[in-house]
Enzyme design. Structure first.
Site, mmCIF file in Angstrom:
data_model
loop_
_atom_site.group_PDB
_atom_site.id
_atom_site.type_symbol
_atom_site.label_atom_id
_atom_site.label_comp_id
_atom_site.label_asym_id
_atom_site.label_seq_id
_atom_site.Cartn_x
_atom_site.Cartn_y
_atom_site.Cartn_z
ATOM 1 C CG ASP A 67 -29.778 -34.218 51.505
ATOM 2 O OD1 ASP A 67 -29.468 -35.323 51.028
ATOM 3 O OD2 ASP A 67 -30.905 -33.728 51.378
ATOM 4 C CG ASN A 136 -41.649 -30.683 54.440
ATOM 5 O OD1 ASN A 136 -41.079 -31.017 53.399
ATOM 6 N ND2 ASN A 136 -40.995 -30.443 55.561
ATOM 7 C CG HIS A 138 -37.897 -31.440 52.346
ATOM 8 N ND1 HIS A 138 -37.836 -31.989 53.609
ATOM 9 C CD2 HIS A 138 -37.739 -32.493 51.511
ATOM 10 C CE1 HIS A 138 -37.640 -33.291 53.513
ATOM 11 N NE2 HIS A 138 -37.574 -33.625 52.255
ATOM 12 C CD GLU A 143 -37.241 -29.930 56.459
ATOM 13 O OE1 GLU A 143 -38.080 -30.003 55.541
ATOM 14 O OE2 GLU A 143 -36.998 -30.884 57.221
#
Ligand code: F6R
Length: 239
Positions: A67, A136, A138, A143
């Site tokens: 990314d 979280n 991801h 996400e």
């Protein structure tokens, strides 16, 4: 999912670097999928040590990063291109043209995402994908949401990711709100996957991931339960 728990961060990093180096020895033309962030820094350091001791040769290795932030070019110290050069590529003998990171400055992100996935395909696909995990759940910047992207595309970062990543920026307002990320489909196509997790802050999510009995897009890493060659390497603090 195979799980290896190491005593500490250093051992996690060494174990991961050993596996990467072994896979390169088996296949000098290997295609690696690589993450940024705090977690893999120790692994990159160990790989540089191995390179300096002539234990690994990156001459024919190709890499694709997961990314990049939208709006940051490679000269920006907060960009993932800058991070990868500084943390790893500049210290080993990998030809720069063999290293690929999504371009955060492209005008046509949709077309670009397709091209990035096509480039991965043209090299024969990712042989070994290394991943970190967000607090979280991801992986890459996929996400938690009602749906996850299959291919490489632009995503909005969640508040929790912006907050966690603000530690690398001067202020939280400087953290980009969007990123271009490999999709879950791009990641799941890798032949072999290693997920790294370290520290107390990952304990809760790792507990959820390892004990879940179902897969859900609200815990993106849970999709990894559907892949047949995933090794989790985590330190005791994350366990
Ligand atoms: C980075 C990436 C992210 C990170 C994750 C964990 O390229 O894809 O999914 O792996 O946010 O980041 P750290 O390692 O900083 O805790």
């Amino acid at each position: 999912m195979k799980v290896i728990v190491t005593k500490n961060y250093e051992d996690m990093s060494k174990k991961a670097a050993d596996i990467v180096a072994e896979e390169i020895k088996k296949n000098k033309n290997i295609v690696l999928g690589l993450p940024t962030g705090g977690t893999p820094k120790g692994m990159y350091k160990e790989l540089i040590n191995k390179y300096n001791k002539n234990e690994v040769d990156f001459s024919y290795v190709k890499t694709f990063n997961l990314d990049e932030y939208v709006g940051l070019d490679g000269n920006n110290p907060n960009s993932y291109r800058y991070f990868m050069n500084e943390t790893f590529f500049d210290h080993v003998n990998i030809p720069k043209e063999n290293t690929h990171i999504p371009d955060g400055m492209v005008k046509d992100p949709d077309g670009y995402g397709k091209m990035y996935d096509e480039m991965i395909k043209q090299t024969g696909g990712i042989d070994l994908q290394i991943l970190g995990i967000g607090t979280n759940g991801h992986i890459a910047f996929n996400e938690p949401d009602e749906a996850l992207g299959i291919g490489t595309s632009v995503v909005e970062l969640t508040k929790s990711t912006i907050e966690s990543n603000s530690r690398f920026f001067d202020s939280i307002d400087d953290v980009p709100k969007k990123a271009i990320t490999m999709g879950i489909g791009s990641i799941m196509k890798a032949k072999k996957i290693i997920l790294l997790a370290s520290g107390e802050s990952k304990k809760e999510i790792m507990n959820k991931l390892l004990n879940t009995t179902s897969v859900t897009t609200y815990l993106p890493a849970s999709l990894l339960h559907l892949h047949n060659d995933v090794t989790v390497i985590m330190d005791e603090d994350a366990n």
